[in-house]
Design an enzyme around this catalytic site. Sequence first.
Site, PDB file in Angstrom:
ATOM      1  N   LYS A  53       0.838  -1.209   0.000  1.00  0.00           N
ATOM      2  CA  LYS A  53       0.000   0.000   0.000  1.00  0.00           C
ATOM      3  C   LYS A  53       0.869   1.254   0.000  1.00  0.00           C
ATOM      4  O   LYS A  53       0.625   2.190  -0.770  1.00  0.00           O
ATOM      5  CB  LYS A  53      -0.942  -0.015   1.214  1.00  0.00           C
ATOM      6  CG  LYS A  53      -2.061  -1.031   1.092  1.00  0.00           C
ATOM      7  CD  LYS A  53      -2.843  -1.229   2.386  1.00  0.00           C
ATOM      8  CE  LYS A  53      -3.863  -2.359   2.205  1.00  0.00           C
ATOM      9  NZ  LYS A  53      -4.616  -2.679   3.426  1.00  0.00           N
ATOM     10  N   GLN A  97      -4.462  -1.162   9.462  1.00  0.00           N
ATOM     11  CA  GLN A  97      -4.452  -2.531   8.926  1.00  0.00           C
ATOM     12  C   GLN A  97      -5.053  -3.505   9.942  1.00  0.00           C
ATOM     13  O   GLN A  97      -4.700  -3.481  11.116  1.00  0.00           O
ATOM     14  CB  GLN A  97      -3.005  -2.926   8.568  1.00  0.00           C
ATOM     15  CG  GLN A  97      -2.886  -4.251   7.848  1.00  0.00           C
ATOM     16  CD  GLN A  97      -3.534  -4.257   6.468  1.00  0.00           C
ATOM     17  OE1 GLN A  97      -3.600  -3.243   5.781  1.00  0.00           O
ATOM     18  NE2 GLN A  97      -4.038  -5.403   6.049  1.00  0.00           N
ATOM     19  N   ASP A 120     -10.691   3.235   4.014  1.00  0.00           N
ATOM     20  CA  ASP A 120     -11.126   1.854   3.825  1.00  0.00           C
ATOM     21  C   ASP A 120     -12.633   1.720   3.624  1.00  0.00           C
ATOM     22  O   ASP A 120     -13.117   0.660   3.222  1.00  0.00           O
ATOM     23  CB  ASP A 120     -10.787   1.047   5.091  1.00  0.00           C
ATOM     24  CG  ASP A 120      -9.537   0.204   4.926  1.00  0.00           C
ATOM     25  OD1 ASP A 120      -9.286  -0.255   3.796  1.00  0.00           O
ATOM     26  OD2 ASP A 120      -8.841   0.002   5.928  1.00  0.00           O
TER      27      ASP A 120
HETATM   28  N1  GUN Z   1      -7.075  -6.622   6.342  1.00  0.00           N
HETATM   29  C1  GUN Z   1      -7.462  -7.408   5.304  1.00  0.00           C
HETATM   30  N2  GUN Z   1      -8.016  -6.652   4.347  1.00  0.00           N
HETATM   31  C2  GUN Z   1      -7.971  -5.381   4.773  1.00  0.00           C
HETATM   32  C3  GUN Z   1      -8.378  -4.142   4.212  1.00  0.00           C
HETATM   33  O1  GUN Z   1      -8.928  -4.059   3.118  1.00  0.00           O
HETATM   34  N3  GUN Z   1      -8.134  -3.039   4.969  1.00  0.00           N
HETATM   35  C4  GUN Z   1      -7.558  -3.108   6.195  1.00  0.00           C
HETATM   36  N4  GUN Z   1      -7.395  -1.974   6.865  1.00  0.00           N
HETATM   37  N5  GUN Z   1      -7.178  -4.224   6.735  1.00  0.00           N
HETATM   38  C5  GUN Z   1      -7.375  -5.357   6.024  1.00  0.00           C
END
Ligand code: GUN
Length: 286
Positions: A53, A97, A120
């Site tokens: 990311k 995350q 998100d």
């Molecule tokens: N953990 C697994 N998928 C995601 C996601 O799309 N965003 C976040 N913040 N954590 C995750």
Amino acid sequence: MGAIIDGKRISDSLKEEMKAQVIALEKQYGRRPGLAVIIVGENPASQVYVRNKVRAAEYVGLRSVQITLPEETSEADLLAQIGRLNADPAIDGILVQLPLPKHIDEEKVIDAIALEKDADGFHPGNVGALWLGKPCTLPCTPKGCLELIRSTGVEIRGALAVVIGRSNIVGKPMAKLLLDAHATVVIAHSRTRDLGALTRQADIIVAAVGKRNVVTADMVKPGAVVIDVGMNRDDEGRLCGDVDFAAVKEVAGWITPVPGGVGPMTITMLMQNTIESFIKRESKTH
Ligand code: GUN
């Protein structure tokens, strides 16, 4: 044999467009969109996701901040970090995350993110807005899946879509996005009685279970669009999805590979969400 939906190529081309957009936005507003990514602890999969990311954010020219906190970070400290990012005018998107260490309440953490910076789309304000059909930030994975389905040119309106999985992150919002695109939507899950009987009728299948070989060739209607959200490991430790790719690609009309399908699109949608938040925030102050 079906065509492969090349998520990597589609996301690369979107990133090129974003790169140019970010340059134009900086000229117009005097700053770049800013994304903060918080990771707590040392979950190896999360570390890979976060690295990807941040790398993508840098590639498209965003201002990116990675905050790495130790496993033993208290909930209060994490909430304080989020409070600082909420108040920081240079930050437009915040992502924490998941999963978080067990002693931290994920719901409380997501609630603490300022609604307008929720990159998100996990905040209850965004989830509520999505289900009410109001403008909102969409969660990245289903948003990316919809782009991939659209890229095939297959008509979603009137199609039967079977979404396998009912998570808050993928299954439920995916079903709503398909519904908004006028598909007839079935949400299947671990208690569904005869999954194959449903998927065999489906024009679109989205598999988001987290288990190998949930979708096999005998479960797919010839010509169907198959989107694989799974991220699993096979017996040799190789990354694989929820779909038996080798066999299903012979039946499906379109199919996403793992890796190189949904994964890159999820990250690219995060960049898009951050840019959209920036534009919303800046147009409020100009
Ligand atoms: N953990 C697994 N998928 C995601 C996601 O799309 N965003 C976040 N913040 N954590 C995750």
